[in-house]
Structure formats: C-alpha cells, structure tokens
Write an enzyme that holds these catalytic residues in place. Structure first.
Site, short mmCIF file in Angstrom:
data_model
loop_
_atom_site.label_atom_id
_atom_site.label_comp_id
_atom_site.label_asym_id
_atom_site.label_seq_id
_atom_site.Cartn_x
_atom_site.Cartn_y
_atom_site.Cartn_z
CD GLU A 117 -2.15 -7.38 3.19
OE1 GLU A 117 -1.59 -6.30 2.90
OE2 GLU A 117 -2.86 -7.52 4.19
CB ALA A 154 -0.88 -0.02 1.24
N GLY A 178 0.68 -4.98 0.93
CA GLY A 178 -0.52 -5.04 0.11
C GLY A 178 -0.30 -5.75 -1.22
CD GLU A 221 1.64 -5.41 5.79
OE1 GLU A 221 2.47 -6.32 6.01
OE2 GLU A 221 0.85 -5.43 4.83
N1 CO8 Z 1 4.58 3.22 -0.89
C1 CO8 Z 1 4.96 4.38 -1.45
N2 CO8 Z 1 6.08 4.53 -2.20
C2 CO8 Z 1 6.82 3.43 -2.39
C3 CO8 Z 1 6.49 2.18 -1.83
C4 CO8 Z 1 5.31 2.10 -1.05
N3 CO8 Z 1 4.88 0.94 -0.52
N4 CO8 Z 1 7.45 1.29 -2.18
C5 CO8 Z 1 8.33 1.96 -2.93
N5 CO8 Z 1 7.96 3.25 -3.06
C6 CO8 Z 1 8.66 4.33 -3.79
C7 CO8 Z 1 9.89 4.77 -3.04
O1 CO8 Z 1 9.55 5.68 -2.03
C8 CO8 Z 1 10.72 5.37 -4.15
O2 CO8 Z 1 10.23 6.66 -4.43
P1 CO8 Z 1 11.28 7.84 -4.76
O3 CO8 Z 1 12.00 7.38 -6.01
O4 CO8 Z 1 10.39 9.03 -4.99
O5 CO8 Z 1 12.18 7.95 -3.59
C9 CO8 Z 1 10.38 4.50 -5.35
O6 CO8 Z 1 9.16 3.80 -5.00
C10 CO8 Z 1 11.43 3.45 -5.63
O7 CO8 Z 1 11.68 2.75 -4.42
P2 CO8 Z 1 13.14 2.60 -3.79
O8 CO8 Z 1 14.01 3.72 -4.19
O9 CO8 Z 1 12.96 2.35 -2.33
O10 CO8 Z 1 13.61 1.27 -4.54
P3 CO8 Z 1 14.64 0.20 -4.00
O11 CO8 Z 1 14.96 -0.70 -5.16
O12 CO8 Z 1 15.78 0.84 -3.30
O13 CO8 Z 1 13.82 -0.62 -2.90
C11 CO8 Z 1 11.90 -1.75 -2.03
C12 CO8 Z 1 12.67 -1.35 -3.29
C13 CO8 Z 1 12.72 -2.73 -1.19
C14 CO8 Z 1 10.61 -2.42 -2.50
C15 CO8 Z 1 11.58 -0.49 -1.18
O14 CO8 Z 1 11.01 0.49 -2.03
C16 CO8 Z 1 10.62 -0.74 -0.07
O15 CO8 Z 1 11.02 -1.28 0.96
N6 CO8 Z 1 9.34 -0.33 -0.24
C17 CO8 Z 1 8.33 -0.43 0.78
C18 CO8 Z 1 7.89 -1.87 0.93
C19 CO8 Z 1 6.87 -1.98 2.04
O16 CO8 Z 1 7.16 -1.78 3.19
N7 CO8 Z 1 5.62 -2.35 1.66
C20 CO8 Z 1 4.55 -2.52 2.59
C21 CO8 Z 1 3.83 -1.24 2.80
S1 CO8 Z 1 2.63 -1.35 4.06
C22 CO8 Z 1 1.36 -2.14 3.33
O17 CO8 Z 1 1.39 -2.59 2.22
C23 CO8 Z 1 0.14 -2.24 4.15
C24 CO8 Z 1 -1.01 -2.94 3.43
C25 CO8 Z 1 -2.23 -2.97 4.30
C26 CO8 Z 1 -2.77 -1.57 4.51
C27 CO8 Z 1 -4.02 -1.62 5.29
C28 CO8 Z 1 -4.60 -0.24 5.50
C29 CO8 Z 1 -5.89 -0.27 6.23
#
Ligand code: CO8
Length: 264
Positions: free
Chosen positions: A118, A70, A115, A138
């Site tokens: 999921e 998400a 997500g 999460e």
């Molecule tokens: N949300 C928003 N932006 C994201 C997300 C995300 N989940 N994942 C990546 N991005 C963005 C980064 O911020 C980055 O943006 P920018 O270039 O502007 O800085 C761009 O995508 C590229 O990402 P990275 O530079 O971080 O790329 P890397 O190759 O270095 O890393 C990763 C890739 C490992 C995937 C890393 O981006 C990461 O860890 N992302 C987050 C993963 C994460 O934690 N996902 C779970 C999120 S929580 C969730 O999904 C909850 C679901 C249930 C919600 C329920 C609500 C009620």
C-alpha cells in the site's frame, strides 16, 4: 528518527524505512516519523525527488524486505476506534507521498506485503528488484487492506486483478507485478538503487516546477470527468506559461543551447 534514515544528494532524497527486527513493518511511531519527515522534505527546495526504500533485515540482508506490512503486534489488540485512528495515521503521510510537489519513487527491495504494497502504491512510480514480492494478505488475518489498498490497487491494476489479489491473498512476484501494471519496471536486485537514482536524476534535471504541476494535474484529474479535467489542465498549463522556466526552456530550444531551469 528511530525508524527512518534520510540521505540527500544531488537533489534526490533517499528515505529508508528501517526496523530490521520486524522486516520494516509500519508501526505508529514509524508512521508519525514519516509524516513529519515528508513535511520537512516538501519544504526543501534542494530535494526534487524522493526515493522510498526498505533497510536490511536483522541479518543485514538488504534485499529481504521493503515493508512487510503494518505491524501485526501493534494491531492485534486494536479496538475499532484504535484501528480507525491507525488507518488515519497512515493516510496522512501516504497522501503526502501521493501529492507532495516532489516526485516519489518506491524502490521495492523485497517483501511489499499489506501496508508495504500500500505504501508503494501511494508513491508516483514503483521500481521492483527482481526478488520483490507483492501481496495484500489482510483477508487471511481477518481484516481488509486499510491503508488505501482496496482503493489504490483497483486504480492501478483494475478491479478484477485487485479483487483476485485481495480475496486470495496470493503473492505476486516482480515479473507478474510488472505484467499487471503494479510496478513500472523490474531490475536485477543489485541494480535497484542505481536504477532508481538514475530515474530520479533524469526527473530532477527537468523543469521541477512544471513536473510538480504535471503531477498535480494527473492526480487531480484522475477522479474528475474528462471535460472538467481537461479544463483544469488548461488552467494549470496557463500557470506554467507564467514561469521563468517556460521562457527559458523555449528560448534555449530556439537558440540551440542548454536551458537553465530554476523554478520550483
Ligand atoms: N508485523 C510485525 N512483525 C513482523 C511483520 C509484521 N507485518 N512481518 C514480519 N515481522 C517480524 C516477525 O514477527 C519476525 O519477528 P521475530 O524475529 O521477533 O519472530 C521478524 O519480523 C522476521 O520475520 P519472519 O521470521 O517471519 O521472517 P520469514 O523470512 O520467515 O518470513 C514473511 C517473512 C513471509 C514476510 C513473514 O514475516 C510474514 O508473513 N510477515 C507478515 C506479512 C503480513 O501479513 N503483512 C501484512 C500485515 S497486515 C497489514 O499490513 C495491514 C495494513 C493495513 C492496516 C490498516 C489498519 C487500519
């Protein structure tokens, strides 16, 4: 649609989540678009199978990310009420993927995190590229999986493994995901879409109405006691026996010819 692409060919829809700047993270707009397009697809008789996949990242790498979760930038300031509404906004399209009459296949082409894992689990079938990785990160962000993850992961891989994945936030690679039953198969990444399309074509070639009834029987029976579930199955079996496809499929077998299956 700003964040989704839909292509339909030979009764198979390929639905691509495309937010290159955020590794296809799911924000409210994407979830709303998904909900709308799935309703539209469900009403189409020319689509028998839906393949859900992720688009390339901003450097045009097609195997970087399925869905990286998400959208954290949207969630960061959520109140409890907003968070609940966001969860429900996802629940609707996720239930459509699970229950719509078409078969849904997740073609996981990279990160399937939070997500992303999921939404893949809400699909009927998961095929992973060999570089795909899965996690529920999460609990490292101070939240819990809130798009059905605490429920669907345990149902797919069992409670012990689900708890381990959710409590540790560890990444699970594609082979491990296959070993624990999180995905149906793993293929070299270059073969992912071909494999998904071949499976989709095989499913689309069967009696589509019968496939949709079988899907409903599996889904509905899963949470029932076995006695009521088997009775429900018998009723649905009866429904399929009233179709053109049943008569045609069985007659064609007895006449040693290919069946012309048309019901949907
Ligand atoms: N949300 C928003 N932006 C994201 C997300 C995300 N989940 N994942 C990546 N991005 C963005 C980064 O911020 C980055 O943006 P920018 O270039 O502007 O800085 C761009 O995508 C590229 O990402 P990275 O530079 O971080 O790329 P890397 O190759 O270095 O890393 C990763 C890739 C490992 C995937 C890393 O981006 C990461 O860890 N992302 C987050 C993963 C994460 O934690 N996902 C779970 C999120 S929580 C969730 O999904 C909850 C679901 C249930 C919600 C329920 C609500 C009620």
């Amino acid at each position: 649609m700003n964040n989704l692409k839909l292509e339909v060919e030979n009764e198979v829809a390929v639905l691509t989540i495309s937010r290159p700047a955020a590794l296809n993270a799911l924000n409210s707009e994407t979830l709303t678009e998904l909900n709308t397009v799935l309703s539209e697809i469900e009403a189409r008789d020319d689509v028998k199978v839906v393949i859900l996949t992720g688009g390339p990242d901003k450097k045009d790498n097609p195997y970087k990310s399925f869905v990286a979760g998400a959208d954290i930038s949207e969630m960061v300031n959520f109140t409890a009420a907003e968070a609940r509404a966001f969860g429900m906004r996802a629940a609707e399209p996720f239930f459509k993927l699970m229950n719509m009459r078409q078969v849904t296949i997740a073609a996981v082409n990279g990160f399937a995190l939070g997500g992303g894992c999921e939404i893949a689990m809400a699909c009927d079938i998961r095929i992973a590229a060999d570089n795909a990785s899965f996690a529920q990160p999460e609990c490292g962000l101070g939240i819990i999986p809130g798009f059905g993850g605490t429920q669907r992961l345990a149902r797919l891989v069992g409670m012990g493994r689900a708890k381990e994945m959710i409590f540790t936030c560890d990444n699970v690679n594609a082979e491990e995901a296959y070993r624990i039953g999180l995905v149906n198969k793993v293929v070299p990444k270059e073969e992912l879409m071909d494999t998904a399309k071949k499976m989709a074509a095989k499913i689309a070639s069967k009696a589509s109405y019968a496939v949709s009834i079988a899907k409903a029987a599996i889904n509905n029976g899963y949470d029932m006691d076995i006695k009521n579930a088997v009775e429900m199955e018998a009723n649905l079996f009866g429904v399929t026996c009233s179709t053109h496809d049943k008569k045609e499929g069985m007659t064609a077998f007895l006449e040693k010819r290919a069946a012309d299956l048309t019901d949907f």
